[in-house]
Design a protein around this motif. Structure first.
Motif, PDB file in Angstrom:
ATOM      1  N   ALA A   1      -1.236  11.821  52.388  1.00  0.00           N
ATOM      2  CA  ALA A   1      -0.517  12.296  51.051  1.00  0.00           C
ATOM      3  C   ALA A   1      -1.710  13.159  50.447  1.00  0.00           C
ATOM      4  O   ALA A   1      -0.722  13.523  49.792  1.00  0.00           O
ATOM      5  CB  ALA A   1      -0.881  10.377  50.721  1.00  0.00           C
TER       6      ALA A   1
ATOM      7  N   ARG B   1      10.857  18.010  47.525  1.00  0.00           N
ATOM      8  CA  ARG B   1      11.087  17.427  48.085  1.00  0.00           C
ATOM      9  C   ARG B   1       9.888  16.442  48.592  1.00  0.00           C
ATOM     10  O   ARG B   1       9.693  14.911  48.630  1.00  0.00           O
ATOM     11  CB  ARG B   1      12.160  16.791  48.566  1.00  0.00           C
ATOM     12  CG  ARG B   1      12.648  15.806  49.375  1.00  0.00           C
ATOM     13  CD  ARG B   1      14.270  15.895  50.210  1.00  0.00           C
ATOM     14  NE  ARG B   1      14.182  16.790  51.144  1.00  0.00           N
ATOM     15  CZ  ARG B   1      14.986  17.905  51.088  1.00  0.00           C
ATOM     16  NH1 ARG B   1      15.939  17.678  50.408  1.00  0.00           N
ATOM     17  NH2 ARG B   1      15.118  18.900  52.011  1.00  0.00           N
ATOM     18  N   GLN B   2       9.411  16.708  49.203  1.00  0.00           N
ATOM     19  CA  GLN B   2       7.929  16.171  50.418  1.00  0.00           C
ATOM     20  C   GLN B   2       6.766  16.014  49.331  1.00  0.00           C
ATOM     21  O   GLN B   2       6.802  15.136  49.270  1.00  0.00           O
ATOM     22  CB  GLN B   2       7.537  17.100  50.884  1.00  0.00           C
ATOM     23  CG  GLN B   2       8.911  17.422  52.268  1.00  0.00           C
ATOM     24  CD  GLN B   2       7.578  18.328  53.510  1.00  0.00           C
ATOM     25  OE1 GLN B   2       6.524  18.855  53.296  1.00  0.00           O
ATOM     26  NE2 GLN B   2       8.683  19.020  54.776  1.00  0.00           N
TER      27      GLN B   2
ATOM     28  N   ASN C   1       7.725  15.024  45.714  1.00  0.00           N
ATOM     29  CA  ASN C   1       7.850  13.715  45.267  1.00  0.00           C
ATOM     30  C   ASN C   1       7.243  12.656  46.038  1.00  0.00           C
ATOM     31  O   ASN C   1       7.111  11.577  45.680  1.00  0.00           O
ATOM     32  CB  ASN C   1       8.764  14.533  45.440  1.00  0.00           C
ATOM     33  CG  ASN C   1       9.129  14.769  43.749  1.00  0.00           C
ATOM     34  OD1 ASN C   1       8.252  15.056  42.936  1.00  0.00           O
ATOM     35  ND2 ASN C   1      10.224  15.109  44.003  1.00  0.00           N
ATOM     36  N   GLU C   2       7.768  12.964  47.906  1.00  0.00           N
ATOM     37  CA  GLU C   2       7.516  12.150  48.536  1.00  0.00           C
ATOM     38  C   GLU C   2       6.148  11.516  48.906  1.00  0.00           C
ATOM     39  O   GLU C   2       5.218  10.578  48.162  1.00  0.00           O
ATOM     40  CB  GLU C   2       8.067  11.774  49.925  1.00  0.00           C
ATOM     41  CG  GLU C   2       9.516  12.204  49.489  1.00  0.00           C
ATOM     42  CD  GLU C   2      10.580  11.765  50.641  1.00  0.00           C
ATOM     43  OE1 GLU C   2      10.081  12.792  52.138  1.00  0.00           O
ATOM     44  OE2 GLU C   2      11.705  12.451  51.096  1.00  0.00           O
ATOM     45  N   TYR C   3       5.382  12.470  48.997  1.00  0.00           N
ATOM     46  CA  TYR C   3       4.159  12.141  49.026  1.00  0.00           C
ATOM     47  C   TYR C   3       3.077  11.627  47.478  1.00  0.00           C
ATOM     48  O   TYR C   3       2.349  10.874  48.210  1.00  0.00           O
ATOM     49  CB  TYR C   3       3.409  13.713  49.081  1.00  0.00           C
ATOM     50  CG  TYR C   3       3.040  13.951  50.528  1.00  0.00           C
ATOM     51  CD1 TYR C   3       2.924  13.125  51.445  1.00  0.00           C
ATOM     52  CD2 TYR C   3       3.512  15.339  50.965  1.00  0.00           C
ATOM     53  CE1 TYR C   3       2.746  13.306  53.296  1.00  0.00           C
ATOM     54  CE2 TYR C   3       3.983  16.044  52.066  1.00  0.00           C
ATOM     55  CZ  TYR C   3       3.276  15.022  53.320  1.00  0.00           C
ATOM     56  OH  TYR C   3       3.117  15.890  54.299  1.00  0.00           O
TER      57      TYR C   3
ATOM     58  N   ASP D   1       4.691   9.689  45.622  1.00  0.00           N
ATOM     59  CA  ASP D   1       5.111   8.399  45.369  1.00  0.00           C
ATOM     60  C   ASP D   1       4.629   7.391  46.616  1.00  0.00           C
ATOM     61  O   ASP D   1       3.864   6.424  46.317  1.00  0.00           O
ATOM     62  CB  ASP D   1       6.328   8.253  45.971  1.00  0.00           C
ATOM     63  CG  ASP D   1       7.910   8.957  44.868  1.00  0.00           C
ATOM     64  OD1 ASP D   1       7.524   8.789  43.701  1.00  0.00           O
ATOM     65  OD2 ASP D   1       8.954   9.126  45.423  1.00  0.00           O
ATOM     66  N   ARG D   2       4.086   7.918  47.799  1.00  0.00           N
ATOM     67  CA  ARG D   2       3.587   7.442  48.471  1.00  0.00           C
ATOM     68  C   ARG D   2       2.075   7.140  48.252  1.00  0.00           C
ATOM     69  O   ARG D   2       1.291   6.294  47.795  1.00  0.00           O
ATOM     70  CB  ARG D   2       3.521   8.157  49.445  1.00  0.00           C
ATOM     71  CG  ARG D   2       2.496   7.441  51.439  1.00  0.00           C
ATOM     72  CD  ARG D   2       2.811   7.917  52.417  1.00  0.00           C
ATOM     73  NE  ARG D   2       3.565   8.603  52.511  1.00  0.00           N
ATOM     74  CZ  ARG D   2       4.694   9.607  53.278  1.00  0.00           C
ATOM     75  NH1 ARG D   2       3.518  10.844  53.349  1.00  0.00           N
ATOM     76  NH2 ARG D   2       5.579  10.148  53.239  1.00  0.00           N
TER      77      ARG D   2
ATOM     78  N   LYS E   1       9.225   9.589  59.080  1.00  0.00           N
ATOM     79  CA  LYS E   1       8.658  10.620  58.250  1.00  0.00           C
ATOM     80  C   LYS E   1       8.976  11.261  58.000  1.00  0.00           C
ATOM     81  O   LYS E   1       9.178  12.943  57.733  1.00  0.00           O
ATOM     82  CB  LYS E   1       8.818   9.818  56.336  1.00  0.00           C
ATOM     83  CG  LYS E   1       9.615   9.044  55.860  1.00  0.00           C
ATOM     84  CD  LYS E   1       8.808   8.413  54.557  1.00  0.00           C
ATOM     85  CE  LYS E   1      10.567   7.549  54.123  1.00  0.00           C
ATOM     86  NZ  LYS E   1       9.852   6.738  52.738  1.00  0.00           N
TER      87      LYS E   1
ATOM     88  N   TYR F   1       9.785  15.642  58.521  1.00  0.00           N
ATOM     89  CA  TYR F   1       9.730  16.738  57.747  1.00  0.00           C
ATOM     90  C   TYR F   1       9.305  18.084  58.860  1.00  0.00           C
ATOM     91  O   TYR F   1      10.060  19.342  58.454  1.00  0.00           O
ATOM     92  CB  TYR F   1       7.729  16.392  57.200  1.00  0.00           C
ATOM     93  CG  TYR F   1       7.991  15.148  55.534  1.00  0.00           C
ATOM     94  CD1 TYR F   1       9.232  15.109  55.396  1.00  0.00           C
ATOM     95  CD2 TYR F   1       6.723  15.317  55.666  1.00  0.00           C
ATOM     96  CE1 TYR F   1       8.810  14.219  53.918  1.00  0.00           C
ATOM     97  CE2 TYR F   1       6.582  14.006  55.067  1.00  0.00           C
ATOM     98  CZ  TYR F   1       7.891  13.568  53.952  1.00  0.00           C
ATOM     99  OH  TYR F   1       7.550  12.957  53.232  1.00  0.00           O
TER     100      TYR F   1
END
Length: 142
Positions: free
Chosen positions: A15, A40-41, A43-45, A47-48, A130, A134
Protein backbone atom coordinates in the motif's frame (compact mmCIF):
# COMPACT_ATOMS: atom_id res chain seq x y z
CA UNK A 1 9.57 -11.27 12.94
CA UNK A 2 6.84 -13.92 12.95
CA UNK A 3 4.85 -15.06 9.92
CA UNK A 4 1.87 -12.85 10.72
CA UNK A 5 4.12 -9.81 10.95
CA UNK A 6 5.80 -10.71 7.64
CA UNK A 7 2.50 -10.98 5.77
CA UNK A 8 1.05 -7.82 7.31
CA UNK A 9 4.32 -6.01 6.59
CA UNK A 10 4.12 -7.08 2.94
CA UNK A 11 0.53 -5.84 2.71
CA UNK A 12 1.41 -2.51 4.33
CA UNK A 13 4.50 -2.05 2.17
CA UNK A 14 2.42 -2.77 -0.93
CA UNK A 15 0.00 0.00 0.00
CA UNK A 16 2.82 2.42 0.84
CA UNK A 17 4.75 1.79 -2.39
CA UNK A 18 1.59 1.89 -4.50
CA UNK A 19 0.68 5.25 -2.98
CA UNK A 20 4.21 6.59 -3.48
CA UNK A 21 4.32 5.48 -7.12
CA UNK A 22 0.91 6.90 -7.99
CA UNK A 23 1.68 10.23 -6.33
CA UNK A 24 4.97 10.35 -8.25
CA UNK A 25 3.49 9.61 -11.66
CA UNK A 26 0.09 11.28 -11.43
CA UNK A 27 1.14 14.73 -12.67
CA UNK A 28 2.54 13.16 -15.86
CA UNK A 29 -0.70 11.37 -16.75
CA UNK A 30 -2.61 13.10 -19.53
CA UNK A 31 -5.31 10.51 -20.22
CA UNK A 32 -8.42 11.38 -18.12
CA UNK A 33 -9.48 7.74 -17.96
CA UNK A 34 -6.10 6.65 -16.61
CA UNK A 35 -6.19 9.50 -14.08
CA UNK A 36 -9.56 8.20 -12.85
CA UNK A 37 -8.13 4.70 -12.58
CA UNK A 38 -5.18 5.99 -10.55
CA UNK A 39 -7.48 7.96 -8.24
CA UNK A 40 -9.49 4.79 -7.62
CA UNK A 41 -6.31 2.79 -6.92
CA UNK A 42 -4.96 5.54 -4.67
CA UNK A 43 -8.15 5.48 -2.60
CA UNK A 44 -7.95 1.70 -2.31
CA UNK A 45 -4.27 1.83 -1.28
CA UNK A 46 -5.06 4.50 1.30
CA UNK A 47 -7.98 2.50 2.72
CA UNK A 48 -5.80 -0.62 2.82
CA UNK A 49 -2.94 1.18 4.58
CA UNK A 50 -5.33 2.56 7.20
CA UNK A 51 -7.00 -0.81 7.74
CA UNK A 52 -3.73 -2.73 8.03
CA UNK A 53 -2.22 -0.06 10.25
CA UNK A 54 -5.15 -0.44 12.67
CA UNK A 55 -4.81 -4.22 12.49
CA UNK A 56 -1.09 -4.03 13.29
CA UNK A 57 -1.72 -1.62 16.15
CA UNK A 58 -4.58 -3.69 17.62
CA UNK A 59 -2.41 -6.80 17.54
CA UNK A 60 0.51 -4.86 19.01
CA UNK A 61 2.83 -6.09 16.26
CA UNK A 62 6.13 -4.65 15.11
CA UNK A 63 5.84 -4.68 11.32
CA UNK A 64 8.44 -3.40 8.91
CA UNK A 65 7.42 -0.25 7.03
CA UNK A 66 8.96 1.13 3.86
CA UNK A 67 11.80 3.47 4.81
CA UNK A 68 11.58 7.14 3.83
CA UNK A 69 14.77 6.64 1.78
CA UNK A 70 13.21 3.78 -0.20
CA UNK A 71 10.09 5.86 -0.83
CA UNK A 72 12.21 8.79 -1.98
CA UNK A 73 14.26 6.58 -4.31
CA UNK A 74 11.09 5.09 -5.76
CA UNK A 75 9.56 8.53 -6.27
CA UNK A 76 12.72 9.81 -7.95
CA UNK A 77 13.02 6.78 -10.22
CA UNK A 78 9.37 6.99 -11.25
CA UNK A 79 9.63 10.71 -11.98
CA UNK A 80 12.80 10.27 -14.04
CA UNK A 81 11.34 7.42 -16.10
CA UNK A 82 8.11 9.36 -16.62
CA UNK A 83 10.02 12.48 -17.65
CA UNK A 84 11.83 10.57 -20.37
CA UNK A 85 8.57 9.22 -21.82
CA UNK A 86 5.24 10.38 -20.49
CA UNK A 87 3.11 8.57 -23.07
CA UNK A 88 0.06 6.85 -21.64
CA UNK A 89 1.44 3.50 -22.77
CA UNK A 90 4.76 3.98 -21.01
CA UNK A 91 3.17 5.22 -17.79
CA UNK A 92 0.77 2.26 -17.78
CA UNK A 93 3.70 -0.10 -18.38
CA UNK A 94 5.55 1.39 -15.41
CA UNK A 95 2.47 0.95 -13.23
CA UNK A 96 2.02 -2.66 -14.34
CA UNK A 97 5.67 -3.40 -13.53
CA UNK A 98 5.33 -1.86 -10.07
CA UNK A 99 2.14 -3.75 -9.37
CA UNK A 100 3.82 -6.98 -10.44
CA UNK A 101 6.66 -6.31 -7.99
CA UNK A 102 4.07 -5.90 -5.22
CA UNK A 103 2.36 -9.16 -6.20
CA UNK A 104 5.70 -10.98 -6.07
CA UNK A 105 6.51 -9.63 -2.60
CA UNK A 106 3.10 -10.50 -1.19
CA UNK A 107 3.24 -13.99 -2.72
CA UNK A 108 6.70 -14.49 -1.27
CA UNK A 109 5.52 -13.49 2.22
CA UNK A 110 2.39 -15.61 1.94
CA UNK A 111 4.17 -18.69 0.55
CA UNK A 112 6.88 -18.56 3.21
CA UNK A 113 4.36 -18.17 6.05
CA UNK A 114 3.81 -21.44 7.89
CA UNK A 115 1.78 -20.15 10.77
CA UNK A 116 -0.87 -17.59 9.88
CA UNK A 117 -4.59 -17.60 10.44
CA UNK A 118 -6.99 -18.57 7.68
CA UNK A 119 -8.42 -15.05 7.95
CA UNK A 120 -5.03 -13.47 7.18
CA UNK A 121 -4.51 -15.92 4.31
CA UNK A 122 -7.85 -14.86 2.84
CA UNK A 123 -6.96 -11.19 3.36
CA UNK A 124 -3.66 -11.60 1.50
CA UNK A 125 -5.25 -13.60 -1.32
CA UNK A 126 -8.00 -10.99 -1.73
CA UNK A 127 -5.29 -8.35 -2.02
CA UNK A 128 -3.48 -10.39 -4.66
CA UNK A 129 -6.74 -10.63 -6.60
CA UNK A 130 -7.21 -6.84 -6.39
CA UNK A 131 -3.66 -6.25 -7.56
CA UNK A 132 -4.26 -8.55 -10.53
CA UNK A 133 -7.42 -6.58 -11.34
CA UNK A 134 -5.34 -3.38 -11.29
CA UNK A 135 -3.02 -4.93 -13.85
CA UNK A 136 -5.91 -6.09 -16.00
CA UNK A 137 -7.39 -2.58 -16.03
CA UNK A 138 -4.00 -1.01 -16.73
CA UNK A 139 -3.39 -3.36 -19.67
CA UNK A 140 -6.03 -1.47 -21.65
CA UNK A 141 -3.65 1.50 -21.74
CA UNK A 142 -0.68 -0.45 -23.12
Amino acid sequence: MNDREKVLSAIMQNAEMGTTAIHSIYSQVKDPSLKNELRRQLNEYSDRANSVSRQISNLNLNCKRVSPAAKAMTAMTVKLKAASDNSTEHLAEMLVQGTNMGIIKINHALNSAQNISPKLTVQAKELLSKEQHYIDRLKTYL
